[in-house]
Design a protein around this motif. Structure first.
Motif, short mmCIF file in Angstrom:
data_model
loop_
_atom_site.label_atom_id
_atom_site.label_comp_id
_atom_site.label_asym_id
_atom_site.label_seq_id
_atom_site.Cartn_x
_atom_site.Cartn_y
_atom_site.Cartn_z
N LYS A 85 1.95 3.93 1.96
CA LYS A 85 0.67 3.35 1.57
C LYS A 85 0.85 1.92 1.12
O LYS A 85 0.11 1.02 1.48
CB LYS A 85 0.06 4.16 0.42
CG LYS A 85 -0.70 5.38 0.88
CD LYS A 85 -1.27 6.09 -0.33
CE LYS A 85 -1.67 7.51 0.03
NZ LYS A 85 -1.90 8.30 -1.19
N HIS A 86 1.91 1.73 0.28
CA HIS A 86 2.17 0.36 -0.18
C HIS A 86 2.44 -0.55 0.99
O HIS A 86 1.99 -1.67 1.03
CB HIS A 86 3.36 0.36 -1.14
CG HIS A 86 3.00 0.99 -2.45
ND1 HIS A 86 3.86 0.97 -3.52
CD2 HIS A 86 1.91 1.62 -2.87
CE1 HIS A 86 3.29 1.59 -4.53
NE2 HIS A 86 2.09 2.01 -4.16
N GLY A 87 3.20 0.00 1.93
CA GLY A 87 3.53 -0.77 3.12
C GLY A 87 2.29 -1.18 3.88
O GLY A 87 2.28 -2.21 4.54
N ASN A 88 1.26 -0.46 3.71
CA ASN A 88 0.05 -0.76 4.43
C ASN A 88 -0.55 -2.09 4.01
O ASN A 88 -0.98 -2.88 4.83
CB ASN A 88 -0.94 0.38 4.19
CG ASN A 88 -2.22 0.16 4.98
OD1 ASN A 88 -3.20 -0.33 4.46
ND2 ASN A 88 -2.17 0.50 6.27
N LEU A 89 -0.53 -2.32 2.74
CA LEU A 89 -1.06 -3.58 2.22
C LEU A 89 -0.27 -4.76 2.76
O LEU A 89 -0.82 -5.75 3.24
CB LEU A 89 -1.02 -3.57 0.69
CG LEU A 89 -1.52 -4.85 0.04
CD1 LEU A 89 -3.00 -4.72 -0.31
CD2 LEU A 89 -0.74 -5.17 -1.21
N GLU A 90 1.05 -4.61 2.69
CA GLU A 90 1.91 -5.68 3.20
C GLU A 90 1.67 -5.92 4.68
O GLU A 90 1.58 -7.06 5.13
CB GLU A 90 3.38 -5.33 2.98
CG GLU A 90 3.78 -5.30 1.53
CD GLU A 90 4.59 -4.07 1.19
OE1 GLU A 90 5.37 -3.62 2.04
OE2 GLU A 90 4.43 -3.55 0.09
N GLU A 113 -0.91 -5.33 6.36
CA GLU A 113 -2.20 -5.98 6.58
C GLU A 113 -2.12 -7.48 6.33
O GLU A 113 -2.60 -8.29 7.10
CB GLU A 113 -3.27 -5.35 5.66
CG GLU A 113 -3.89 -4.10 6.23
CD GLU A 113 -4.63 -4.38 7.55
OE1 GLU A 113 -5.65 -5.10 7.52
OE2 GLU A 113 -4.18 -3.90 8.61
#
Lengths: 582, 205
Positions: A8-13, A15
């Motif tokens: 999930k955290h990786g998702n922000l990055e 993006e």
């Protein structure tokens, strides 16, 4: 944190990455003009730096050429001078009484022909009290070269012959004048005052005498210029161009003073002396002015750059203890002729035949001649040509010594009345006579002494090196270097010192007639490592080899001794100082 | 026939070895030679992308322009050292980042940590930034404290790992990690506050 969280955290990055990684934005239009401006400024400074570089390189070359030229000139002019001191070691016919005759025969016509110059010369020698030294002659040569050029261009309008005369005859006549001044000191009082007639004070004679007066007098130009131009000189050429006319006026007055007051000769000399001292100071000022004038031409921006960054110049001092192989051997059949000579032997061991002794002496020389402690000292200026490449030049002194342990003393006798004394003493058995092939002595004896003694062959050179040095980094603090180059070696003195009372030491100075080569080139190579002590100071050390390109003896064909090319091996230790670093 | 074939082969080999120069090579050579028009071309080719990089690292657009200027001058001065072991764009990028780093270090923005902001852990949902404009995104990043901004940029966008970032910034790997997680928490908070109407998942506090 679970892996799901990471995702999930990786998702922000991701993006942010997706949106920003290849994003584009129009930069402000003036950014390019700012970059353009900065690049232009840099290019200009680079151009200026390059200009300064070439100017400095040219200055270095000119300075080197002048020094080398002066040294060459002086050195080879020495040949015209015959020696005043007679060396006993070489028993050649020419070396006996001839020198004094030639000296006189040369000196007399000079005195007749150039009286006015001599008079001022003589005054200078009074001022100096001591005879003119070699160094002062040297510097006067360089002065004469430096100044002779200028009048030939600038004074041409005044007197077209003046320049030529100044450049040609100054060079040719100064040595002789020097000599005549040197030898005829006692005559000065009468002759120098009586001789100059008013018409002799022409423009030609005056600058000549100025140039020939020597190192101290060479500073006259400033004294002379002073009354006319007290302020800084606008440019070098104008400053120098102003010199000749003012020199004339000065010397006219000086000569007139002498004419008017023949009795007050010493007073006049003193007053000239004072003016000269003042002239020295003024010369310094003038030099500074010249430097200023030259620098201004270079432009202010470049100065800033040089001061801000690393200067290309550095100076270094080096000391290199070394071992010197003189490479002089003796032939198998040394002095065959000796056998046929009468043995007027007086030595302690007359019993043994001279020829046998000679053979033994020869063997001994071959076996026992070894390199001895030698050293050289250099002061060099380095000029950075490229990032790691330096041009090095400077001035050095080297003393090269070889040594023989020997038992034999050669005595050569002349048929002259003083044959009774040991007039010809060859210290190391066969060495000295072997340097020359024409034995004209009446007799030779080779005697064996009780105790062995050392004979040192010592050669003192003034060296003018020119070379390239390449440096590479080992670590941040340490670096390595490799250097190669050539050096002109001027023999200042060659001496053969024996460690016994029975043998007279022999020394050939520069003026005396010597079997040794006055100037020879050597190839110098060195490499080693260095350490950076601070931003500006480095020390380095490493082996150094100097290999002479010619034999020590001037005419190896005429010498009995077999000649090789000498070389020396040493350890070079140097301290380098970077000039003009922030 | 055979000899003809060999000749043809040789010619082919020759062609292989004397590969025609690409436009980029010509551009680089021109720049190294100091041709201003070539330098201008190179600038125009990469300036837009580099501008965004500068904006990402700089606190304001003034500083971004300074970085841009200094960076490109460095590029032109050092282009002869470009080994062509990576695309030219990466090389220029690295120079820009290093220039930014240097500028921030000079202004001592990286040494002192002013951050007092508490990172509130937000239950993050799948994020979609498609609806945000570039200016908005840059604004968010510029809103971060300098060191957070630096770490976030280097890690999330440039793709360096924490060890490399630690070396670049002179901090430990752990510090880099913790600063990054704070940075992303702050960003999430910012995103949450934006509260875009077309966002599918409304973030609950």
């Amino acid at each position: 944190m679970s892996s799901a969280d990471k995702q999930k955290h990786g998702n922000l990055e991701q993006e942010f990455w997706r949106r920003l990684h290849d994003a584009e934005a129009q930069p402000a239009p003036d950014i390019w003009s700012r970059i353009d401006h900065e690049l232009t400024v840099q290019e200009n400074s680079k151009y200026k730096n390059r200009l300064v570089f070439y100017r400095q390189l040219a200055a270095a070359c000119i300075a080197l050429l002048m020094v080398a030229g002066a040294a060459f000139f002086y050195h080879f002019r020495q040949d015209a001078l015959t020696s005043t001191g007679l060396q006993p070691g070489i028993a050649s016919n020419t070396a006996t009484a001839a020198p004094e005759k030639t000296l006189k025969s040369e000196a007399v016509p000079e005195q007749e022909s150039i009286n006015p110059q001599q008079s001022i010369d003589a005054v200078s020698s009074i001022n100096n009290a001591t005879p003119v030294t070699e160094q002062s002659i040297n510097s006067s040569v360089s002065e004469s070269i430096a100044i002779a050029d200028v009048p030939s261009q600038n004074v041409a309008s005044q007197n077209s012959q003046l320049g030529n005369y100044a450049s040609n005859s100054t060079a040719a006549s100064f040595q002789k004048q020097k000599e005549s001044a040197y030898t005829s000191n006692s005559l000065v009082d009468t002759r120098s005052i009586g001789a100059p007639k008013p018409q002799v004070n022409t423009e030609t004679s005056v600058p000549n005498s100025m140039i020939t007066v020597g190192a101290t007098l060479a500073t006259d130009e400033s004294t002379l210029v002073q009354p006319q131009q007290n302020t800084l000189f606008p440019s070098a050429s104008r400053a120098i161009a102003a010199v000749p006319s003012s020199i004339n006026s000065y010397y006219k007055t000086a000569a007139q003073q002498l004419l008017l007051n023949p009795d007050a000769n010493s007073n006049a000399a003193q007053s000239i002396d004072k003016q000269l001292q003042q002239g020295n100071k003024n010369l310094q000022k003038q030099n500074e002015a010249l430097v200023l004038a030259l620098n201004k031409e270079a432009g202010g921006g470049s100065e800033k750059d040089v001061a801000g960054g690393n200067s290309r110049w550095n100076v270094s001092m080096a000391y290199a203890p070394s071992y010197f192989e003189q490479n002089i051997g003796l032939p198998e059949r040394m002095m065959v002729a000796v056998n046929q000579r009468s043995f007027a032997a007086k030595g302690p061991s007359i019993s043994s035949a001279t020829s046998d002794n000679m053979e033994e002496a020869r063997d001994e020389f071959a076996k026992n001649t070894k390199p001895a402690f030698s050293y050289s000292v250099d002061v060099k200026a380095g000029f950075k040509l490229k990032n790691k490449l330096k041009l090095l030049t400077g001035l050095g002194y080297s003393q090269n010594t070889a040594r023989t342990k020997t038992n034999y003393v050669i005595k050569q006798f002349l048929f002259k009345p003083y044959s009774g004394e040991r007039s010809q003493l060859a210290p190391s058995t066969v060495f000295l006579p072997s340097l020359n092939n024409n034995f004209t002595t009446d007799s030779i004896s080779v005697a064996r002494t009780k105790n062995a003694f050392d004979v040192d062959y010592r050669y003192e050179f003034l060296t003018l090196p020119l070379g390239l040095q390449y440096e590479g980094n080992i670590t941040k603090k340490w670096y390595w270097y490799a250097a190669g180059g050539m050096a002109a070696n001027f023999l200042m003195k060659a001496s053969i010192d024996a460690d016994t009372k029975e043998v007279q030491s022999v020394a050939y100075s520069k003026e005396s007639e010597s079997p040794f080569r006055r100037m020879q080139f050597s190839g110098n190579m060195s490499m080693g490592v260095g350490k950076r002590i601070s931003d500006v100071v480095t020390v380095s050390f490493g082996p150094e080899m100097r290999s002479f390109l010619s034999t020590l003896i001037e005419n190896p064909d005429k010498a009995v001794a077999t000649q090789g090319k000498p070389y020396s091996l040493g350890l070079n230790m140097a301290v380098n100082y970077q000039l003009g670093k922030k | 026939m055979a000899s003809y074939g060999r000749e043809a082969l040789n010619r082919q080999h020759l062609k292989l070895f004397t590969k025609p120069k690409s436009d980029e090579d010509k551009l680089i050579e021109g720049c190294i030679a100091g041709k201003r028009d070539m330098q201008r071309l190179l600038y125009e080719l990469y300036s837009k992308k580099m501008m965004v990089i500068c904006l990402r690292y700089a606190p304001t657009s003034f500083e971004a322009e300074d970085i841009m200027q200094e960076g490109f001058v460095k590029v032109f001065n050092n282009l002869q050292n470009f080994k062509k072991d990576c695309p030219l764009e990466f090389w220029i990028r690295r120079i820009m980042i290093n220039t930014a780093l240097k500028l921030l270090r000079q202004k001592q923005l990286l040494t002192v940590s002013h951050e007092t902001e508490e990172a509130v852990s937000v239950a993050a949902e799948a994020t979609n930034l498609s609806d945000y404009s570039l200016d908005e995104l840059l604004g968010m990043i510029q809103g971060l404290a300098p060191r957070y901004r630096m770490v976030f940029n280097l890690y999330a966008i440039e793709g360096y790992n924490h060890k490399e970032i630690g070396e670049m910034l002179g901090i430990s790997e752990g510090t880099s990690k913790s600063q990054f997680s704070r940075a992303r928490a702050i960003l999430q908070n910012m995103l949450a506050r934006q509260d875009k109407p077309y966002k599918e998942n409304v973030i609950s506090r």
